[in-house]
Design an enzyme around this catalytic site. Sequence first.
Site, PDB file in Angstrom:
ATOM      1  CG  ASP A 179      39.444  39.456  36.301  1.00  0.00           C
ATOM      2  OD1 ASP A 179      39.347  40.109  35.316  1.00  0.00           O
ATOM      3  OD2 ASP A 179      38.708  38.687  36.782  1.00  0.00           O
ATOM      4  CB  VAL A 180      37.794  44.449  37.924  1.00  0.00           C
ATOM      5  CG1 VAL A 180      36.456  44.925  38.611  1.00  0.00           C
ATOM      6  CG2 VAL A 180      38.969  45.290  38.324  1.00  0.00           C
TER       7      VAL A 180
END
Length: 244
Positions: free
Chosen positions: A14-15
């Site tokens: 996940d960024v």
Amino acid sequence: MPKSLLNFKYLTFDVVGTLIDFEAGITGCLTEIAAEAGTTVDGEAALALYREARYTDATGLFPDDLVRVYSVIAPKLGLPAGTQYGERLRDSAASWAGFPDSRDAMARLAKRYKLIAMTNARRWAFTHFSRELGDPFYAGFTADDTGVEKPNPAFFQQVFDFVERDGGSKDDILHVAQSQYHDIGVSRRLGMTNCWIQRRHAQKGYGGTIEPAEFTEPDFHFRSMAELADAVDVVAAAPKTVSA
């Protein structure tokens, strides 16, 4: 017990929220607008309003949806109305900073794993995020690429398919994320090994991220990306046991 950290070939990430500090980005922009208007905003209150406005039937793709979100939360925060302010909030995503430890940790991890981004952000924003992080990714999947957003399992399936074409399998992946709702819960249901980065360990609540219906106990748990990278280094440096 989960596998050793050295038994994975891919780390999926996940960024926004795990590597990029979107909460500071949003509250920072709102604070600037407030100052120009001669007022102030409470950061946690703003994040709570953001979370409520963001996750509705009217939700659009991120961060473009911030234009709509601003129009909803501005009156409640005493901020000036106007599309230009919502566009300013949206455009601020291009300059959101990574967490202080993100860039170095990703560079260290990239020496050992293939790093794959999995973000609900649009491709234009991901391009800026990746650059901020030093462009460490072997591959990147955005909402534009997948046509869906996490926690939709279809997003994950497209990554599984890519890894299989690359010669790996789902079992070769460690999924790394801060969002219990978008990532940790669904990755468990899909049979992945996961790693929770508890970015808000020193704060109460879920901030700008939607609260999950139930908490999922992760396979690995760290408070930062630096802790994950350090743990990998410790395992890699440990003496190897030789069987008789």
